[in-house]
Design an enzyme around this catalytic site. Structure first.
Site, PDB file in Angstrom:
ATOM      1  N   ASP A   1       0.846  -1.200   0.000  1.00  0.00           N
ATOM      2  CA  ASP A   1       0.000   0.000   0.000  1.00  0.00           C
ATOM      3  C   ASP A   1       0.880   1.248   0.000  1.00  0.00           C
ATOM      4  N   LYS A   2       0.462   2.226  -0.778  1.00  0.00           N
ATOM      5  CA  LYS A   2       1.214   3.478  -0.855  1.00  0.00           C
ATOM      6  C   LYS A   2       0.943   4.390   0.344  1.00  0.00           C
TER       7      LYS A   2
ATOM      8  N   SER B   1     -10.502   5.789  -5.082  1.00  0.00           N
ATOM      9  CA  SER B   1     -11.841   5.196  -5.022  1.00  0.00           C
ATOM     10  C   SER B   1     -13.002   6.183  -4.905  1.00  0.00           C
TER      11      SER B   1
ATOM     12  N   THR C   1     -15.855  -2.662  -9.444  1.00  0.00           N
ATOM     13  CA  THR C   1     -17.046  -2.010  -8.899  1.00  0.00           C
ATOM     14  C   THR C   1     -18.233  -2.151  -9.846  1.00  0.00           C
ATOM     15  N   ASP C   2     -19.435  -2.001  -9.290  1.00  0.00           N
ATOM     16  CA  ASP C   2     -20.633  -2.017 -10.150  1.00  0.00           C
ATOM     17  C   ASP C   2     -20.733  -0.747 -11.004  1.00  0.00           C
ATOM     18  N   GLU C   3     -19.948   0.289 -10.647  1.00  0.00           N
ATOM     19  CA  GLU C   3     -20.078   1.569 -11.361  1.00  0.00           C
ATOM     20  C   GLU C   3     -19.642   1.468 -12.823  1.00  0.00           C
TER      21      GLU C   3
ATOM     22  N   TYR D   1     -13.716   8.168 -12.329  1.00  0.00           N
ATOM     23  CA  TYR D   1     -13.425   7.003 -11.474  1.00  0.00           C
ATOM     24  C   TYR D   1     -13.867   5.713 -12.158  1.00  0.00           C
ATOM     25  N   SER D   2     -15.137   5.670 -12.578  1.00  0.00           N
ATOM     26  CA  SER D   2     -15.624   4.397 -13.132  1.00  0.00           C
ATOM     27  C   SER D   2     -14.976   4.105 -14.483  1.00  0.00           C
TER      28      SER D   2
ATOM     29  N   SER E   1     -11.897   4.770 -15.188  1.00  0.00           N
ATOM     30  CA  SER E   1     -10.567   4.202 -14.894  1.00  0.00           C
ATOM     31  C   SER E   1     -10.696   2.763 -14.395  1.00  0.00           C
ATOM     32  N   LYS E   2     -11.739   2.483 -13.618  1.00  0.00           N
ATOM     33  CA  LYS E   2     -11.930   1.097 -13.149  1.00  0.00           C
ATOM     34  C   LYS E   2     -12.295   0.192 -14.333  1.00  0.00           C
TER      35      LYS E   2
ATOM     36  N   PRO F   1     -24.606  17.421   3.488  1.00  0.00           N
ATOM     37  CA  PRO F   1     -24.787  17.850   2.092  1.00  0.00           C
ATOM     38  C   PRO F   1     -25.371  16.742   1.205  1.00  0.00           C
TER      39      PRO F   1
ATOM     40  N   ASN G   1     -30.939   7.583  -1.435  1.00  0.00           N
ATOM     41  CA  ASN G   1     -30.038   8.279  -0.505  1.00  0.00           C
ATOM     42  C   ASN G   1     -30.792   8.931   0.644  1.00  0.00           C
TER      43      ASN G   1
HETATM   44  P1  NAD Z   1      -9.974   3.116  -0.209  1.00  0.00           P
HETATM   45  O1  NAD Z   1      -9.848   4.418  -0.928  1.00  0.00           O
HETATM   46  O2  NAD Z   1     -10.522   3.094   1.164  1.00  0.00           O
HETATM   47  O3  NAD Z   1      -8.533   2.411  -0.144  1.00  0.00           O
HETATM   48  C1  NAD Z   1      -7.663   2.383  -1.236  1.00  0.00           C
HETATM   49  C2  NAD Z   1      -6.298   1.945  -0.743  1.00  0.00           C
HETATM   50  O4  NAD Z   1      -5.419   1.892  -1.879  1.00  0.00           O
HETATM   51  C3  NAD Z   1      -5.655   2.904   0.268  1.00  0.00           C
HETATM   52  O5  NAD Z   1      -5.098   2.185   1.337  1.00  0.00           O
HETATM   53  C4  NAD Z   1      -4.577   3.606  -0.531  1.00  0.00           C
HETATM   54  O6  NAD Z   1      -3.469   4.011   0.243  1.00  0.00           O
HETATM   55  C5  NAD Z   1      -4.186   2.524  -1.530  1.00  0.00           C
HETATM   56  N1  NAD Z   1      -3.604   3.093  -2.751  1.00  0.00           N
HETATM   57  C6  NAD Z   1      -4.090   4.098  -3.509  1.00  0.00           C
HETATM   58  N2  NAD Z   1      -3.260   4.351  -4.527  1.00  0.00           N
HETATM   59  C7  NAD Z   1      -2.226   3.467  -4.434  1.00  0.00           C
HETATM   60  C8  NAD Z   1      -1.053   3.207  -5.200  1.00  0.00           C
HETATM   61  N3  NAD Z   1      -0.764   3.944  -6.293  1.00  0.00           N
HETATM   62  N4  NAD Z   1      -0.234   2.221  -4.817  1.00  0.00           N
HETATM   63  C9  NAD Z   1      -0.501   1.479  -3.717  1.00  0.00           C
HETATM   64  N5  NAD Z   1      -1.584   1.682  -2.948  1.00  0.00           N
HETATM   65  C10 NAD Z   1      -2.450   2.657  -3.298  1.00  0.00           C
HETATM   66  O7  NAD Z   1     -10.797   2.187  -1.188  1.00  0.00           O
HETATM   67  P2  NAD Z   1     -11.906   1.085  -0.864  1.00  0.00           P
HETATM   68  O8  NAD Z   1     -13.211   1.733  -0.735  1.00  0.00           O
HETATM   69  O9  NAD Z   1     -11.413   0.190   0.205  1.00  0.00           O
HETATM   70  O10 NAD Z   1     -11.916   0.283  -2.242  1.00  0.00           O
HETATM   71  C11 NAD Z   1     -10.984  -0.761  -2.479  1.00  0.00           C
HETATM   72  C12 NAD Z   1     -11.208  -1.330  -3.863  1.00  0.00           C
HETATM   73  O11 NAD Z   1     -12.538  -1.833  -3.977  1.00  0.00           O
HETATM   74  C13 NAD Z   1     -11.052  -0.307  -4.981  1.00  0.00           C
HETATM   75  O12 NAD Z   1     -10.432  -0.941  -6.065  1.00  0.00           O
HETATM   76  C14 NAD Z   1     -12.472   0.091  -5.326  1.00  0.00           C
HETATM   77  O13 NAD Z   1     -12.582   0.482  -6.667  1.00  0.00           O
HETATM   78  C15 NAD Z   1     -13.209  -1.215  -5.069  1.00  0.00           C
HETATM   79  N6  NAD Z   1     -14.628  -1.094  -4.665  1.00  0.00           N
HETATM   80  C16 NAD Z   1     -14.990  -0.258  -3.631  1.00  0.00           C
HETATM   81  C17 NAD Z   1     -16.326  -0.212  -3.227  1.00  0.00           C
HETATM   82  C18 NAD Z   1     -16.787   0.649  -2.079  1.00  0.00           C
HETATM   83  O14 NAD Z   1     -17.991   0.762  -1.847  1.00  0.00           O
HETATM   84  N7  NAD Z   1     -15.904   1.275  -1.323  1.00  0.00           N
HETATM   85  C19 NAD Z   1     -17.280  -1.007  -3.891  1.00  0.00           C
HETATM   86  C20 NAD Z   1     -16.865  -1.817  -4.952  1.00  0.00           C
HETATM   87  C21 NAD Z   1     -15.531  -1.870  -5.315  1.00  0.00           C
HETATM   88  O1  DAU Z   2     -20.935   1.321  -6.168  1.00  0.00           O
HETATM   89  C1  DAU Z   2     -19.657   1.054  -5.705  1.00  0.00           C
HETATM   90  C2  DAU Z   2     -18.932   2.355  -5.444  1.00  0.00           C
HETATM   91  O2  DAU Z   2     -19.506   2.917  -4.280  1.00  0.00           O
HETATM   92  C3  DAU Z   2     -17.423   2.193  -5.279  1.00  0.00           C
HETATM   93  O3  DAU Z   2     -16.874   1.716  -6.469  1.00  0.00           O
HETATM   94  C4  DAU Z   2     -16.778   3.529  -4.907  1.00  0.00           C
HETATM   95  O4  DAU Z   2     -15.397   3.337  -4.654  1.00  0.00           O
HETATM   96  C5  DAU Z   2     -17.453   4.056  -3.664  1.00  0.00           C
HETATM   97  O5  DAU Z   2     -16.935   5.331  -3.348  1.00  0.00           O
HETATM   98  C6  DAU Z   2     -18.973   4.145  -3.860  1.00  0.00           C
HETATM   99  O6  DAU Z   2     -19.299   5.184  -4.820  1.00  0.00           O
HETATM  100  P1  DAU Z   2     -20.530   6.200  -4.574  1.00  0.00           P
HETATM  101  O7  DAU Z   2     -20.273   7.414  -5.360  1.00  0.00           O
HETATM  102  O8  DAU Z   2     -21.827   5.493  -4.760  1.00  0.00           O
HETATM  103  O9  DAU Z   2     -20.343   6.460  -2.978  1.00  0.00           O
HETATM  104  P2  DAU Z   2     -20.463   7.780  -2.094  1.00  0.00           P
HETATM  105  O10 DAU Z   2     -20.417   7.347  -0.679  1.00  0.00           O
HETATM  106  O11 DAU Z   2     -19.511   8.833  -2.549  1.00  0.00           O
HETATM  107  O12 DAU Z   2     -21.926   8.302  -2.418  1.00  0.00           O
HETATM  108  C7  DAU Z   2     -23.081   7.509  -2.181  1.00  0.00           C
HETATM  109  C8  DAU Z   2     -24.282   8.290  -2.670  1.00  0.00           C
HETATM  110  O13 DAU Z   2     -24.483   9.433  -1.796  1.00  0.00           O
HETATM  111  C9  DAU Z   2     -24.133   8.863  -4.066  1.00  0.00           C
HETATM  112  O14 DAU Z   2     -25.381   8.821  -4.729  1.00  0.00           O
HETATM  113  C10 DAU Z   2     -23.721  10.321  -3.831  1.00  0.00           C
HETATM  114  C11 DAU Z   2     -24.421  10.666  -2.527  1.00  0.00           C
HETATM  115  N1  DAU Z   2     -23.702  11.639  -1.668  1.00  0.00           N
HETATM  116  C12 DAU Z   2     -22.405  11.372  -1.357  1.00  0.00           C
HETATM  117  C13 DAU Z   2     -21.684  12.249  -0.554  1.00  0.00           C
HETATM  118  C14 DAU Z   2     -20.234  11.969  -0.221  1.00  0.00           C
HETATM  119  C15 DAU Z   2     -24.355  12.759  -1.167  1.00  0.00           C
HETATM  120  O15 DAU Z   2     -25.553  12.981  -1.434  1.00  0.00           O
HETATM  121  N2  DAU Z   2     -23.642  13.619  -0.374  1.00  0.00           N
HETATM  122  C16 DAU Z   2     -22.334  13.416  -0.057  1.00  0.00           C
HETATM  123  O16 DAU Z   2     -21.734  14.253   0.659  1.00  0.00           O
END
Ligand code: NAD
Ligand code: DAU
Length: 371
Positions: free
Chosen positions: A35-36, A87, A135-137, A177-178, A180-181, A232, A276
């Site tokens: 991890d970075k 992410s 991700t589903d995105e 984001y999506s 790039s994924k 917000p 939401n």
């Molecule tokens: P996060 O942002 O909490 O964690 C990401 C981690 O990656 C951090 O520890 C960060 O330091 C590390 N990182 C970032 N850039 C790096 C690099 N260049 N080299 C090495 N490490 C690096 O993310 P998360 O929410 O835990 O998501 C993890 C994975 O799951 C991601 O690939 C995301 O796309 C996917 N995902 C997330 C969700 C969600 O709801 N959070 C849902 C579906 C899929």
């Molecule tokens: O669906 C999987 C994805 O879920 C992951 O791939 C992403 O890494 C993760 O961040 C998440 O993406 P979302 O954009 O859905 O999550 P977020 O928590 O940012 O937002 C959830 C919903 O809430 C979205 O519709 C935007 C809304 N939102 C979010 C924030 C941060 C608000 O209304 N206000 C806010 O301040």
């Protein structure tokens, strides 16, 4: 050791749950967390496993190809579970380059390092696995199919009908984001199709639970409610997300890592859709109750703000393939999951306060001051 597994992004939200599960459940696997430690990475998330004999941490950027090659050789790595990524959608709108760098180039760098190392071995790809967490995105957004006038009468699932993302849904990403994924998913599949690398991809819905960085909806709002700061809500709060407890995602990853079929894609989700605005009300009521406030007392913190650019309307995962083929199902009811989550953040204020001091304030201001 029976296996040497690199888990990238292990100091982040989901990664830390996956590392914890593997380190504790498989004492004969060596788990190397790479991890970075960006703003989202936090070693405090892994404090309970750092002294385990089968755990190692390497601070490294996955974009550093030479270093990735060295780690593959040094640790004789046979598997990679790749979670490292940028992410957060809102950050990707402000700074898309960082997302292309880490999510696309970083994934490519890891794939190539694995290819070079594994192809140098006599057994080549036998017993190897590159497991990519997506991700589903990437699938884009689903429509709301709500008959007018029924919105408040029935649950989100009934309202929004039976249209779900399945594994064969065409990719149609909308945010940097999506996009790039999606690109990284294509590279992973290309390494299977071109070089025969054993790969797997899973696409999961929104996760919630302990250790999530408070830029994402649920931890951000829990913390704001505690401090009585505005909440917000983007647009009208009508967007729908499908929420899964993070430990259930980690369990799915464990199962798929061991029993999933190479070159397959599995969707992971909880059949748990929420508008939401509805989930926000549940969070407010839960925080209020657990803090000994009157339930609903903080509803007036809800502040409708300018919508997220390109805001996807609805995500909903059909995870029946995973259930039918491998028997996975979410273990937690949402009510229990959200209660555990809110309680965890309220009980772990020190964790939250450390993150939200210093740099975070600047981020928070830059995100919300113009909305
Ligand atoms: P996060 O942002 O909490 O964690 C990401 C981690 O990656 C951090 O520890 C960060 O330091 C590390 N990182 C970032 N850039 C790096 C690099 N260049 N080299 C090495 N490490 C690096 O993310 P998360 O929410 O835990 O998501 C993890 C994975 O799951 C991601 O690939 C995301 O796309 C996917 N995902 C997330 C969700 C969600 O709801 N959070 C849902 C579906 C899929
Ligand atoms: O669906 C999987 C994805 O879920 C992951 O791939 C992403 O890494 C993760 O961040 C998440 O993406 P979302 O954009 O859905 O999550 P977020 O928590 O940012 O937002 C959830 C919903 O809430 C979205 O519709 C935007 C809304 N939102 C979010 C924030 C941060 C608000 O209304 N206000 C806010 O301040």
């Amino acid at each position: 050791m029976k296996r040497n597994i690199i888990i990238t992004g292990g100091a982040g939200f989901i990664g830390s749950h996956v590392v914890r599960l593997f380190v504790n459940k498989y004492p004969d696997y060596r788990i190397i967390c790479v991890d970075k430690l960006t703003y989202a990475g936090n070693l405090a998330n892994l404090a309970d496993v750092e002294d385990k004999p089968n755990y190692a941490f390497v601070k490294a950027d996955i974009c550093d190809y030479d270093l990735m090659c060295r780690l593959m050789r040094e640790y004789e790595v046979d598997s990679i579970i790749h979670l490292a990524a940028e992410s957060h959608v809102d950050r990707s709108i402000k700074d898309p380059f960082t997302f292309a760098r880490t999510n696309v180039m970083g994934t490519l760098s890891l794939l190539q390092a694995a290819k070079v190392y594994w192809e140098s071995l006599p057994e080549k790809y036998e017993g190897k696995l590159f497991y990519h967490i997506s991700t589903d995105e990437v699938y884009g957004a689903l429509e709301l199919t709500c008959p007018e006038g029924r919105k408040d009468e029935v649950s989100a699932h009934e309202v929004y009908g039976d249209e779900f993302f399945v594994e064969t849904t065409k990719y149609n990403p909308h945010s940097p984001y999506s996009a790039s994924k999606a690109s990284s998913d294509h590279f992973v599949r290309a390494y299977h199709d071109t070089y025969g690398m054993p790969t797997l991809v899973t696409n999961c819905s929104n996760n919630y639970g302990p250790y999530q960085f408070p830029e994402k909806l649920i931890p951000l709002f829990i913390n704001n409610i505690r401090h009585r700061k505005p909440l917000p809500v983007y647009g009208k709060g009508e967007n729908v997300r499908d929420w899964l407890f993070v430990e259930d995602h980690a369990r799915a990853i464990d199962l798929i890592f061991h029993r999933g079929n190479v070159a397959e894609t599995y969707n992971i989700g909880g059949f748990n859709e929420w508008k939401n605005i509805d989930i926000i009300k549940v969070i407010i009521n839960t925080v209020d109750r657990l803090l000994g406030r009157k339930e609903g007392e903080d509803l007036d913190l809800i502040t409708f703000v300018t919508d997220r650019a390109g805001h996807d309307l609805r995500y909903a995962i059909d995870s029946r393939k995973l259930k039918n083929e491998l028997g996975w199902e979410p273990s937690l009811q949402f009510e229990e999951g959200i209660e555990r989550t809110v309680r965890w953040y309220l009980d772990n204020q020190e964790w939250m306060d450390r993150i939200t001091s210093g740099e975070y304030e600047k981020y928070y201001e830059s995100m919300y001051k113009n909305r």
